[in-house]
Scaffold this motif. Structure first.
Motif, PDB file in Angstrom:
ATOM      1  N   ASN A  35       0.762  -1.116   0.043  1.00 44.14           N
ATOM      2  CA  ASN A  35      -0.055  -0.267   0.005  1.00 44.14           C
ATOM      3  C   ASN A  35       1.077   1.017  -0.041  1.00 44.14           C
ATOM      4  OD1 ASN A  35       1.115  -0.151   2.600  1.00 44.14           O
ATOM      5  ND2 ASN A  35      -0.797   0.262   3.741  1.00 44.14           N
ATOM      6  N   ALA A  36       2.161   1.159  -0.337  1.00 49.32           N
ATOM      7  CA  ALA A  36       2.995   2.236  -0.427  1.00 49.32           C
ATOM      8  C   ALA A  36       3.441   2.566  -1.721  1.00 49.32           C
ATOM      9  CB  ALA A  36       4.326   2.126   0.493  1.00 49.32           C
ATOM     10  N   PRO A  37       2.675   3.435  -2.450  1.00 53.27           N
ATOM     11  CA  PRO A  37       2.909   3.827  -4.059  1.00 53.27           C
ATOM     12  C   PRO A  37       4.554   4.426  -4.215  1.00 53.27           C
ATOM     13  CG  PRO A  37       1.322   5.600  -3.052  1.00 53.27           C
ATOM     14  CD  PRO A  37       1.596   4.418  -1.819  1.00 53.27           C
ATOM     15  N   ASP A  38       4.979   5.291  -3.032  1.00 55.21           N
ATOM     16  CA  ASP A  38       6.304   5.880  -3.276  1.00 55.21           C
ATOM     17  C   ASP A  38       7.454   4.738  -2.883  1.00 55.21           C
ATOM     18  OD1 ASP A  38       5.922   5.559  -0.425  1.00 55.21           O
ATOM     19  OD2 ASP A  38       6.648   7.690   0.159  1.00 55.21           O
ATOM     20  N   GLY A  39       7.129   3.648  -2.430  1.00 54.55           N
ATOM     21  CA  GLY A  39       8.284   2.588  -2.392  1.00 54.55           C
ATOM     22  C   GLY A  39       8.426   2.004  -1.265  1.00 54.55           C
ATOM     23  N   ARG A  40       8.512   2.489  -0.084  1.00 57.81           N
ATOM     24  CA  ARG A  40       8.596   2.033   1.347  1.00 57.81           C
ATOM     25  C   ARG A  40       7.952   2.551   2.489  1.00 57.81           C
ATOM     26  NH1 ARG A  40      14.831   3.071   2.175  1.00 57.81           N
ATOM     27  NH2 ARG A  40      14.930   3.290  -0.061  1.00 57.81           N
ATOM     28  N   LEU A  41       7.842   1.919   3.583  1.00 62.60           N
ATOM     29  CA  LEU A  41       7.282   2.337   4.832  1.00 62.60           C
ATOM     30  C   LEU A  41       8.627   3.181   5.216  1.00 62.60           C
ATOM     31  CD1 LEU A  41       5.512   2.102   7.300  1.00 62.60           C
ATOM     32  CD2 LEU A  41       6.205   0.108   7.759  1.00 62.60           C
ATOM     33  N   LYS A  42       8.493   4.203   5.889  1.00 64.31           N
ATOM     34  CA  LYS A  42       9.437   5.195   6.090  1.00 64.31           C
ATOM     35  C   LYS A  42       9.608   5.405   7.310  1.00 64.31           C
ATOM     36  CE  LYS A  42       9.755   7.662   1.565  1.00 64.31           C
ATOM     37  NZ  LYS A  42       9.743   8.906   0.892  1.00 64.31           N
ATOM     38  N   PHE A  43      10.694   5.717   8.123  1.00 61.58           N
ATOM     39  CA  PHE A  43      10.982   6.238   9.448  1.00 61.58           C
ATOM     40  C   PHE A  43      11.064   7.582   9.528  1.00 61.58           C
ATOM     41  CE2 PHE A  43      11.294   2.220  11.508  1.00 61.58           C
ATOM     42  CZ  PHE A  43      11.791   1.357  10.607  1.00 61.58           C
ATOM     43  N   ASN A  44      10.579   8.184  10.606  1.00 55.47           N
ATOM     44  CA  ASN A  44      10.546   9.758  10.790  1.00 55.47           C
ATOM     45  C   ASN A  44      11.274  10.280  12.008  1.00 55.47           C
ATOM     46  OD1 ASN A  44       9.433  12.226  10.161  1.00 55.47           O
ATOM     47  ND2 ASN A  44       7.501  11.979  11.128  1.00 55.47           N
ATOM     48  N   GLY A  45      11.702  11.475  11.843  1.00 53.80           N
ATOM     49  CA  GLY A  45      12.269  12.177  13.086  1.00 53.80           C
ATOM     50  C   GLY A  45      13.458  12.581  12.839  1.00 53.80           C
TER      51      GLY A  45
END
Length: 390
Positions: A18-28
């Motif tokens: 479900n991630a059209p931009d390529g990856r589940l990202k981390f934040n902060g």
């Protein structure tokens, strides 16, 4: 923000469906991770220690492989009675697990040597004992190491309907007793890999819920040859000297010993009360914390002072250090741990640890039992990591 580039070989994020931009990202803010890396690098320079290609690791490899060969040869060519076969099978099972924990694991994470060919050779040790180093690289080094304890992304916490390891996974009625029945089932972990898991992953092109690139060319040849070598060692050669019943019994005992050891080391590092099971945001594309903080929230060290255990399991009682620095050889984790713990104190980051092996086992038992009960708390509350007592 994505994981640091220095971990690119080990934590390559693969696009969630479900991630059209390529990856589940981390934040902060990654300032903690940058400072931690700087301090660890400085400590290696100060001590004059090489991160890889350690003489200590090469000697350890020789000892483990020699134990494996001697136990195997004694079982196949000399053992003639059950009282000879049983202890030899236990030794062989321990040596098999030690190959995975030490030789293959460092090689698969590019932590054994500066030379890619040496790392690949050591990683192939897994194929010799029945697994697939190629599938392991996707399942463990990429999916697990990137998204530890994230349900639907970390395939290492996915037992299907058999067990519930994360509060985000559905509860089945039989999970009420998982804190009892999962322990003996850990003994079939290795057998499942040998006879079903790798073949299933190859046929479906998925590891757990996640797609992966099937092997081609040299990787496919390695997969096929590895399976042929393993089945020859496990069944072909022994059947030339022993009955099929004896061969099957010894195979099951060796695999059960290895399977229990492999399963427990992972479970005590991540599937315990003190580890978090974070949830992505409402979009399903973003985690709330930086990558390094995520590793610390979801990972727990255990029995760091037990040198014998640490030697046997490839330093994986230092799981925090391994997850933060997967490309450093495990023989250096005690050195790294001092820096990590001090930096965590300065930055106000919780460093999770069980001081004994028994404490980790007990915590895993309580977690299985809690997740098997009917829901009495909100999922979000269960997903938070409680602080360690004391």
């Amino acid at each position: 923000m994505s994981p640091d580039p220095s971990h690119r070989d080990d934590t390559l994020a693969v696009a969630p469906r479900n991630a059209p931009d390529g990856r589940l990202k981390f934040n902060g803010d990654n300032s903690f991770h940058r400072e931690l890396r700087r301090r660890v690098e400085a400590e290696f320079k100060r001590s004059g220690t090489r991160e890889r290609d350690s003489a200590q690791m090469y000697l350890k490899t020789a000892i483990i492989l020699a134990t494996f060969v001697l136990a195997y040869a004694a079982l196949v060519f000399f053992a003639a009675a059950w009282w000879q076969s049983v202890p030899l099978a236990i030794v062989l099972g321990v040596a098999t697990a030690a190959i995975g924990f030490n030789i293959m694991h460092d090689g698969g994470h590019q932590a054994y040597s500066e030379h890619r060919g040496v790392n690949r050779l050591m990683a192939l040790a897994l194929d010799m004992v029945g697994g697939s180093s190629y599938i392991w690289r996707w399942k463990h080094a990429r999916f697990h190491h990137t998204w530890v304890n994230v349900a639907g992304h970390d395939s290492d916490i996915d037992l299907g309907a058999l067990g519930r390891l994360s509060p985000l996974q559905p509860r089945r009625p039989w999970h009420r007793w998982q804190h009892i029945y999962l322990w003996p089932l850990y003994g079939v972990t290795a057998i499942r890999w040998h006879l079903y898991g790798d073949f299933r992953d190859m046929l479906t092109g998925t590891v757990g819920e996640r797609p992966f690139t099937r092997p081609r060319g040299r990787d496919l040849a390695g997969f096929i040859i590895g399976k042929l070598v393993f089945f020859t060692l496990a069944f072909g050669l022994p059947l030339a000297f022993h009955s099929i019943g004896s061969v099957l019994m010894v195979y099951m005992l060796v695999s059960a010993v290895a399977g229990v050891l492999l399963a427990l080391v992972f479970q005590m590092a991540h599937v315990v009360e003190e580890a978090a099971f974070p949830v992505p945001d409402a979009t399903g594309l973003q985690m709330a914390t930086p990558w390094a903080i995520h590793q610390l929230e979801t990972t727990v060290d255990f029995a760091r002072g037990n040198r014998v255990l640490g030697w046997l399991i490839g330093g994986l009682n230092f799981q925090v250090e391994h997850h933060l620095f997967p490309r450093i050889s495990h023989v250096h984790y005690p050195l790294v741990a001092r820096v990590v713990e001090e930096t965590c104190r300065e930055f106000g980051v919780t460093y999770r640890e069980h001081r004994t092996f028994g404490a980790g086992i007990a915590s895993h038992y309580r977690w299985l039992r809690a997740l098997g009960r009917p829901e009495t708390r909100a999922v979000a509350a269960l997903a938070e990591a409680p602080a360690l007592p004391g």
